[in-house]
Structures are given as C-alpha cells and as structure tokens.
Design a protein around this motif. Structure first.
Motif, PDB file in Angstrom:
ATOM      1  N   MET A 110       0.824  -1.210   0.112  1.00  0.00           N
ATOM      2  CA  MET A 110      -0.127   0.050   0.015  1.00  0.00           C
ATOM      3  C   MET A 110       0.894   1.420   0.113  1.00  0.00           C
ATOM      4  N   VAL A 111       0.796   2.202  -0.822  1.00  0.00           N
ATOM      5  CA  VAL A 111       1.461   3.332  -1.127  1.00  0.00           C
ATOM      6  C   VAL A 111       1.202   4.464   0.017  1.00  0.00           C
ATOM      7  N   GLY A 112       1.972   5.199   0.426  1.00  0.00           N
ATOM      8  CA  GLY A 112       1.654   6.185   1.664  1.00  0.00           C
ATOM      9  C   GLY A 112       1.023   7.203   1.008  1.00  0.00           C
ATOM     10  N   ASN A 113       0.481   8.117   2.092  1.00  0.00           N
ATOM     11  CA  ASN A 113      -0.423   9.362   1.526  1.00  0.00           C
ATOM     12  C   ASN A 113       0.197  10.475   0.619  1.00  0.00           C
ATOM     13  N   GLY A 114       1.453  10.207   0.805  1.00  0.00           N
ATOM     14  CA  GLY A 114       2.457  11.313   0.079  1.00  0.00           C
ATOM     15  C   GLY A 114       2.535  10.775  -1.296  1.00  0.00           C
ATOM     16  N   SER A 115       3.031   9.541  -1.487  1.00  0.00           N
ATOM     17  CA  SER A 115       3.100   9.098  -2.886  1.00  0.00           C
ATOM     18  C   SER A 115       1.660   8.925  -3.480  1.00  0.00           C
ATOM     19  N   ARG A 116       0.602   8.676  -2.747  1.00  0.00           N
ATOM     20  CA  ARG A 116      -0.639   8.715  -3.564  1.00  0.00           C
ATOM     21  C   ARG A 116      -1.008  10.192  -4.197  1.00  0.00           C
ATOM     22  N   ALA A 117      -0.636  11.059  -3.023  1.00  0.00           N
ATOM     23  CA  ALA A 117      -0.886  12.375  -3.413  1.00  0.00           C
ATOM     24  C   ALA A 117      -0.175  12.871  -4.870  1.00  0.00           C
ATOM     25  N   ALA A 118       0.988  12.194  -4.795  1.00  0.00           N
ATOM     26  CA  ALA A 118       2.071  12.594  -6.106  1.00  0.00           C
ATOM     27  C   ALA A 118       1.443  12.191  -7.303  1.00  0.00           C
ATOM     28  N   ILE A 119       0.779  10.941  -7.233  1.00  0.00           N
ATOM     29  CA  ILE A 119       0.517  10.041  -8.196  1.00  0.00           C
ATOM     30  C   ILE A 119      -0.760  11.101  -8.795  1.00  0.00           C
ATOM     31  N   ILE A 120      -1.674  11.495  -7.887  1.00  0.00           N
ATOM     32  CA  ILE A 120      -2.926  12.335  -8.462  1.00  0.00           C
ATOM     33  C   ILE A 120      -2.632  13.456  -8.796  1.00  0.00           C
ATOM     34  N   SER A 121      -1.748  14.060  -8.504  1.00  0.00           N
ATOM     35  CA  SER A 121      -1.581  15.596  -8.799  1.00  0.00           C
ATOM     36  C   SER A 121      -0.865  15.859 -10.029  1.00  0.00           C
ATOM     37  N   ASP A 122      -0.126  14.729 -10.469  1.00  0.00           N
ATOM     38  CA  ASP A 122       0.772  14.843 -11.668  1.00  0.00           C
ATOM     39  C   ASP A 122       0.056  14.068 -12.833  1.00  0.00           C
ATOM     40  N   ARG A 123      -0.250  14.847 -13.702  1.00  0.00           N
ATOM     41  CA  ARG A 123      -1.238  14.252 -14.900  1.00  0.00           C
ATOM     42  C   ARG A 123      -0.530  13.327 -15.756  1.00  0.00           C
ATOM     43  N   ARG A 124       0.815  13.511 -15.666  1.00  0.00           N
ATOM     44  CA  ARG A 124       1.557  12.695 -16.647  1.00  0.00           C
ATOM     45  C   ARG A 124       1.748  11.123 -16.155  1.00  0.00           C
ATOM     46  N   ILE A 125       1.254  10.856 -14.950  1.00  0.00           N
ATOM     47  CA  ILE A 125       1.437   9.591 -14.610  1.00  0.00           C
ATOM     48  C   ILE A 125       0.124   8.881 -14.923  1.00  0.00           C
ATOM     49  N   THR A 126      -1.113   9.500 -14.701  1.00  0.00           N
ATOM     50  CA  THR A 126      -2.247   8.934 -15.092  1.00  0.00           C
ATOM     51  C   THR A 126      -2.943   8.993 -16.258  1.00  0.00           C
ATOM     52  N   GLY A 127      -2.681  10.512 -16.933  1.00  0.00           N
ATOM     53  CA  GLY A 127      -3.065  11.123 -18.017  1.00  0.00           C
ATOM     54  C   GLY A 127      -4.485  11.777 -17.766  1.00  0.00           C
ATOM     55  N   LEU A 128      -4.852  11.794 -16.179  1.00  0.00           N
ATOM     56  CA  LEU A 128      -6.022  12.210 -15.846  1.00  0.00           C
ATOM     57  C   LEU A 128      -5.870  13.485 -14.936  1.00  0.00           C
ATOM     58  N   SER A 129      -6.664  14.554 -14.809  1.00  0.00           N
ATOM     59  CA  SER A 129      -6.545  15.635 -13.720  1.00  0.00           C
ATOM     60  C   SER A 129      -6.945  14.974 -12.668  1.00  0.00           C
ATOM     61  N   ALA A 130      -6.523  15.671 -11.304  1.00  0.00           N
ATOM     62  CA  ALA A 130      -7.037  15.477 -10.206  1.00  0.00           C
ATOM     63  C   ALA A 130      -8.570  15.437  -9.881  1.00  0.00           C
ATOM     64  N   ASP A 131      -9.110  16.588 -10.431  1.00  0.00           N
ATOM     65  CA  ASP A 131     -10.632  16.514 -10.263  1.00  0.00           C
ATOM     66  C   ASP A 131     -11.231  15.351 -11.158  1.00  0.00           C
ATOM     67  N   VAL A 132     -10.734  14.755 -12.051  1.00  0.00           N
ATOM     68  CA  VAL A 132     -11.354  13.801 -12.806  1.00  0.00           C
ATOM     69  C   VAL A 132     -11.153  12.381 -11.998  1.00  0.00           C
ATOM     70  N   ILE A 133     -10.039  12.340 -11.404  1.00  0.00           N
ATOM     71  CA  ILE A 133      -9.770  10.981 -10.593  1.00  0.00           C
ATOM     72  C   ILE A 133     -10.893  11.132  -9.567  1.00  0.00           C
ATOM     73  N   THR A 134     -10.864  12.189  -8.849  1.00  0.00           N
ATOM     74  CA  THR A 134     -11.952  12.550  -7.799  1.00  0.00           C
ATOM     75  C   THR A 134     -13.237  11.995  -8.360  1.00  0.00           C
ATOM     76  N   GLU A 135     -13.932  12.549  -9.298  1.00  0.00           N
ATOM     77  CA  GLU A 135     -14.911  12.247  -9.705  1.00  0.00           C
ATOM     78  C   GLU A 135     -15.102  10.522  -9.935  1.00  0.00           C
ATOM     79  N   LEU A 136     -13.983   9.763 -10.428  1.00  0.00           N
ATOM     80  CA  LEU A 136     -14.071   8.517 -10.691  1.00  0.00           C
ATOM     81  C   LEU A 136     -14.169   7.714  -9.341  1.00  0.00           C
ATOM     82  N   VAL A 137     -13.412   8.300  -8.406  1.00  0.00           N
ATOM     83  CA  VAL A 137     -13.650   7.382  -7.171  1.00  0.00           C
ATOM     84  C   VAL A 137     -14.893   7.579  -6.647  1.00  0.00           C
TER      85      VAL A 137
END
Length: 310
Positions: free
Chosen positions: A1-28
């Motif tokens: 399980m990744v830490g909160n810091g690593s998870r926040a870094a993945i969500i905040s950087d669009r280059r990693i997932t191809g999606l913005s943080a707002d879109v990921i929040t809507e997906l969750v």
C-alpha cells in the motif's frame, strides 16, 4: 500500500495517469460504490459466510486499486512493477485491475457532466439531436500471436498489416471529440462486416441520390442521414476519365480534411500505452479499449468545461 504522500503525488501529476486530479476524484466517487457493491455481492454469494468485519483486510484500498489500473492503462506498466510500487503481491495487482477495468469500460463516453453515451444508438441520436457530423474509422492494435495448435489461430492476422491484431471502430464528432469506441474484433474481420455487426450498416442498403455523402461502405450515409461520414466511392478503378479523376480527387481531399479529426482521436487513444501494442490477454482488449475511451472522453469534457469557465 502506497503512503499518502506517494498517492497525492500520483494524483497531482497528470503525466502519471493521464487524468487531472478533479477527474480522478469524480472517478473515485462514481466507481468506488460500484466496486464495493460487487465486492459485497461476491462475499455474500460464498457458501461459507464470515461474520461482518472478520477475515483478512485489504492491503490495497480502492483508490490505490484505481490508481494502479490507471497507471497500467496509461503507461502499459507490468503487474510486477506495479506490485513493487504499491508494496503488494503481483496477484493482488492482477486481481485489482481485473475488477476495476470492467467498471471503467461500462461508463461510456462523456459529452458533458449530464450526458454520457454508451451505445451506438445513443451516439446516432445525439448527433441527430445536435445536428452534428459523426466521423468513423477503424484502427488496429497489435496483440500476441495465439499458441500453436489453437483453434482459429489465423483469424487475428490482419490482411492490411500482415500481423496479429484486433480491430475497433472509433467515432468522433467534427471537432475530434470522442463519442464511441466499439468492442474489439479479430483483425481479419473486414470494416464493412464490423460495421454491419455494430448495426451501422444494413446489408444490401445503398445510399440514395439525395444523400450528401457517397460512401465506400454501403449504408451509413443513407441510414444516418449523412451524419456518419465515410470515404467517397471510387467508381472507376482502372483508366478513369480525366474529368472523373479531377472530381474524385477534389472529393477525396474535402473528405480527408474532415476525416483527419477521427485520426487525431485515434492518436489520442493510442497515447495510452496499453493500446500502442497489447501484451496481455486478447480477451481483455474490449474492456481495455472502452475503458480508455471513457477515461479520455471524460478528461476532454473536463478540459473543455474548464476552458469555458475561464
């Protein structure tokens, strides 16, 4: 399980997932309850039931399962690499992706926050109601060759590229906005056959004289009132008259300038490495295609709405 810091870094950087943080929040918020509902239904279907709260706890919470799936689709990362990154076993990642990917595939393509298209019939109705033009084209994705002795081993061989591949039909509007992506078919399937299986073309139906688009595939121009555009038909294949060659070249260029939009849409799809060349199971290609199409259209809609509000 990744830490909160690593998870926040993945969500905040669009280059990693191809999606913005707002879109990921809507997906969750959208996919999370569906995943929990399916998980509980699977637990309740077991003949031997445990008390509520008993049993092993998840090493990978839902948001991490979603992020692992997004990274896998965006960059084609192997399950071993994701397992090291998220600190779990490889089988956990495989199971997580297998559970989340079908949920993403059923979401359809997002047009606005309140409009989502899941079937071709809904796309045609949307185009008719809005008076827009739809552009459809096929694309092929390389897959692994079936093993020796397997039945229908040659059906994945593309007659165009002479390689093992699957084929999908992609439909966009005139501005290149993704509207629909069909399930995958073996690449030996012809475009016209695929269009008939989708219901876009009726066998034996040909465009009438009043249709605005004379097309190579018989039917789409007449059946959809010209809203789905296909290449112009070439009547003379050998020794064409000069007057016809000039007319056909002018029609071809006019069509090409419109068709380039769907080519751009396909290029955006294949920016997701899982579609550049698929190294996993061919049985998962339909879910992978439609999941990526839904995610890409969601991000496109969110970007467009953000630009309009500024």
């Amino acid at each position: 399980m990744v830490g909160n810091g690593s998870r926040a870094a993945i969500i905040s950087d669009r280059r990693i997932t191809g999606l913005s943080a707002d879109v990921i929040t809507e997906l969750v918020a959208e996919v999370g309850p569906l995943w929990h509902e399916r998980h509980q239904a699977r637990l309740e279907s077991r003949p031997r039931k445990r008390a509520i709260g008993a049993g092993a706890k998840h090493q990978l919470v839902f948001i991490d399962r979603l992020l692992a799936t997004l990274v896998h689709l965006r960059h084609g990362a192997t399950h071993d690499v994701l397992a090291c990154w998220f600190g779990v076993d490889r089988s956990t990642i495989t199971r997580a992706i297998g559970e989340v990917r079908p949920l993403l595939a059923t979401r359809g393509c997002t047009i606005t926050a309140s409009v989502r298209l899941r079937t071709l019939a809904e796309v045609i109705d949307h185009l008719g109601a809005s008076g827009q033009t739809g552009i459809i084209d096929g694309t092929e994705i390389r897959v692994r060759r079936p093993t020796v002795g397997r039945k229908d081993r040659k059906k994945f061989i593309s007659g165009k590229n002479k390689q093992n591949a699957v084929k999908a039909m992609v439909l966009t509007d005139a501005s290149g906005r993704l509207l629909f992506c069909s399930p995958a078919q073996p690449a030996s399937c012809a475009d016209i056959t695929h269009a008939r299986q989708m219901g876009l073309v009726k066998p034996g139906r040909r465009p009438g004289r009043g249709d605005p688009c004379r097309c190579r595939l018989p039917g789409p121009g007449a059946q959809t009132g010209g809203r789905v555009v296909t290449p112009p038909h070439r009547k003379f294949k050998k020794n064409p008259p000069e007057w016809y060659e000039e007319i056909h070249e002018r029609q071809r260029k006019a069509h090409s300038s419109r068709r380039i939009r769907v080519e751009h849409g396909i290029a955006h799809l294949k920016n997701w490495r899982a579609l550049a060349r698929h190294l996993g199971r061919r049985e998962h290609m339909s879910d992978t295609l439609q999941a990526i199409a839904g995610l890409l259209s969601h991000q496109q809609a969110a970007t467009r709405e953000a630009g309009q509000t500024q």
